[in-house]
Scaffold this motif. Structure first.
Motif, PDB file in Angstrom:
ATOM      1  N   ASN A  75       0.845  -1.207   0.000  1.00  0.00           N
ATOM      2  CA  ASN A  75       0.000   0.000   0.000  1.00  0.00           C
ATOM      3  C   ASN A  75       0.877   1.254   0.000  1.00  0.00           C
ATOM      4  OD1 ASN A  75      -3.167   0.618   0.840  1.00  0.00           O
ATOM      5  ND2 ASN A  75      -1.775   2.262   1.373  1.00  0.00           N
ATOM      6  N   ASN A  76       0.537   2.196  -0.850  1.00  0.00           N
ATOM      7  CA  ASN A  76       1.299   3.442  -0.964  1.00  0.00           C
ATOM      8  C   ASN A  76       0.458   4.618  -0.478  1.00  0.00           C
ATOM      9  OD1 ASN A  76       2.730   5.708  -1.822  1.00  0.00           O
ATOM     10  ND2 ASN A  76       3.351   4.832  -3.757  1.00  0.00           N
ATOM     11  N   GLY A  77      -0.106   5.417  -1.380  1.00  0.00           N
ATOM     12  CA  GLY A  77      -0.843   6.616  -1.010  1.00  0.00           C
ATOM     13  C   GLY A  77      -2.166   6.294  -0.338  1.00  0.00           C
ATOM     14  N   ASN A 121      -0.493   4.991  -7.284  1.00  0.00           N
ATOM     15  CA  ASN A 121       0.501   5.564  -6.369  1.00  0.00           C
ATOM     16  C   ASN A 121      -0.126   6.470  -5.326  1.00  0.00           C
ATOM     17  OD1 ASN A 121       2.519   7.757  -5.586  1.00  0.00           O
ATOM     18  ND2 ASN A 121       3.857   6.315  -6.655  1.00  0.00           N
ATOM     19  N   ASP A 122      -0.956   7.410  -5.774  1.00  0.00           N
ATOM     20  CA  ASP A 122      -1.528   8.354  -4.819  1.00  0.00           C
ATOM     21  C   ASP A 122      -2.948   8.683  -5.252  1.00  0.00           C
ATOM     22  OD1 ASP A 122      -1.548   9.827  -2.513  1.00  0.00           O
ATOM     23  OD2 ASP A 122       0.169  11.079  -3.051  1.00  0.00           O
ATOM     24  N   VAL A 123      -3.763   9.107  -4.282  1.00  0.00           N
ATOM     25  CA  VAL A 123      -5.196   9.221  -4.518  1.00  0.00           C
ATOM     26  C   VAL A 123      -5.767  10.372  -3.701  1.00  0.00           C
ATOM     27  CG1 VAL A 123      -5.654   7.490  -2.708  1.00  0.00           C
ATOM     28  CG2 VAL A 123      -7.369   7.884  -4.487  1.00  0.00           C
ATOM     29  N   PRO A 177       3.267  10.396 -13.312  1.00  0.00           N
ATOM     30  CA  PRO A 177       2.410  11.202 -12.430  1.00  0.00           C
ATOM     31  C   PRO A 177       2.419  10.605 -11.029  1.00  0.00           C
ATOM     32  CG  PRO A 177       1.067   9.832 -13.868  1.00  0.00           C
ATOM     33  CD  PRO A 177       2.501   9.654 -14.305  1.00  0.00           C
ATOM     34  N   ASN A 178       2.499  11.456 -10.010  1.00  0.00           N
ATOM     35  CA  ASN A 178       2.689  10.930  -8.660  1.00  0.00           C
ATOM     36  C   ASN A 178       1.684  11.558  -7.696  1.00  0.00           C
ATOM     37  OD1 ASN A 178       3.866  10.012  -6.189  1.00  0.00           O
ATOM     38  ND2 ASN A 178       5.783   9.685  -7.251  1.00  0.00           N
ATOM     39  N   GLY A 179       2.096  12.478  -6.829  1.00  0.00           N
ATOM     40  CA  GLY A 179       1.146  13.081  -5.900  1.00  0.00           C
ATOM     41  C   GLY A 179       0.147  13.970  -6.619  1.00  0.00           C
TER      42      GLY A 179
HETATM   43 MG    MG Z   1       3.811   9.032  -4.249  1.00  0.00          MG
END
Ligand code: MG
Length: 306
Positions: A75-77, A121-123, A177-179
């Motif tokens: 689990n990441n974001g 990655n992030d949500v 694409p990330n945060g």
């Molecule tokens: Mg991230």
């Protein structure tokens, strides 16, 4: 009053957002790679990920550190939806998952056009329940924070998941694409480009998009990170944007002008607002989690009281 050395004032406006007495506290250390901080005001606790060890951790002022979940599927974001449910991104399952109030897990998205996602990655979640998430390839590149796997999607998209379940790729021209975060009025979407992690030709920038009724309008580069790259980002209640970077957290005014930095001893991966009065910034940074007093609350109303 003199500011401590971990606070850099680049613009006088930053003095209204930080305090000279503000310490940088290390709350916990000894992890492998921390990420995905999210504040639960109703439980007065922080949940965050240690991605490679497949753990979700819990920290509170009164109870300290504990393990919230094991075997998290890398689990990441994390974020919360307006109903208070935890929404997370799992590299190992290549999905976005919701933890129901019962504790049951509901997979919200794991494929697009009949093919597996890369590694969400992030949500973030909009107030109407629309979910936005990024899908770079970090979780399938190696076995460090996921499982080395073949990429099925043609590239790395930013997705919108409508409350009715429709999934659409809305940004298709980013390297990694990330945060991501929204302005307080939810009219602007910001997305961090972290592609310079593997390709020095990719600029370390935060892009800005206007949310038009049927489409996103690309408004170009919002800000560039001058040390490392942007990963997790958040806006505060006045619309200033706070970004992770290699040397700490950088704060930008809504016009993109950098106001200042909070220097952190380790590379920062992500941030969130929280704390008993909403005035704390929690910082996940490499092996640790830090906390610093900030004189403003976050933009997401359900993450802080009042
Ligand atoms: Mg991230």
């Amino acid at each position: 009053m003199k500011y401590p050395t971990h606070i850099e004032i680049h613009d006088p406006r930053f003095k209204h957002l930080v305090h000279p007495m503000s310490r940088l506290d290390c709350l916990a250390d000894g992890f492998t790679w921390t990420e995905g901080p999210v504040w639960f005001g109703d439980h007065q606790c922080l949940i965050f990920s240690d991605i490679p060890s497949q753990r979700l951790m819990r920290w509170s002022e009164t109870e300290g550190l504990s393990t919230f979940r094991v075997a998290t599927g890398f689990n990441n974001g994390n974020t919360r939806d307006p109903q208070g449910r935890l929404i997370g991104c799992r590299h190992g399952y290549r999905d976005v998952v919701r933890t129901e109030h019962s504790g049951a897990l509901t997979v919200l998205a794991n494929s697009y056009s009949g093919k597996a996602l890369n590694s969400p990655n992030d949500v973030i979640v909009q107030s109407d329940g629309t979910i936005w998430f990024t899908d770079p390839t970090y979780g399938i590149m190696s076995n460090f924070e996921g499982y080395r796997s073949a990429q099925e999607q043609p590239t790395q998209y930013v997705y919108r998941l409508s409350p009715n379940g429709d999934l659409s790729a809305v940004i298709t021209d980013m390297a990694q694409p990330n945060g991501l975060c929204l302005s307080p009025d939810e009219k602007t979407l910001y997305v961090a480009e972290s592609g310079s992690s593997h390709d020095p030709e990719v600029p370390a920038i935060i892009r800005k998009f206007q949310l038009a009724p049927q489409q996103l309008m690309d408004e170009g580069v919002f800000a560039e990170i001058d040390n490392g790259l942007p990963d997790g980002i958040r806006t505060d209640a006045q619309g200033n944007l706070w970004s992770s970077a290699a040397d700490g957290v950088h704060c930008f005014a809504p016009d993109g002008h950098r106001l200042g930095k909070i220097l952190v001893p380790q590379v920062v991966s992500n941030i969130c607002f929280g704390g008993p009065d909403g005035h704390r910034l929690f910082i996940t940074a490499t092996t640790a989690v830090y906390r610093v007093f900030i004189d403003i609350c976050g933009a997401e109303p359900w993450t802080h009281p009042g």
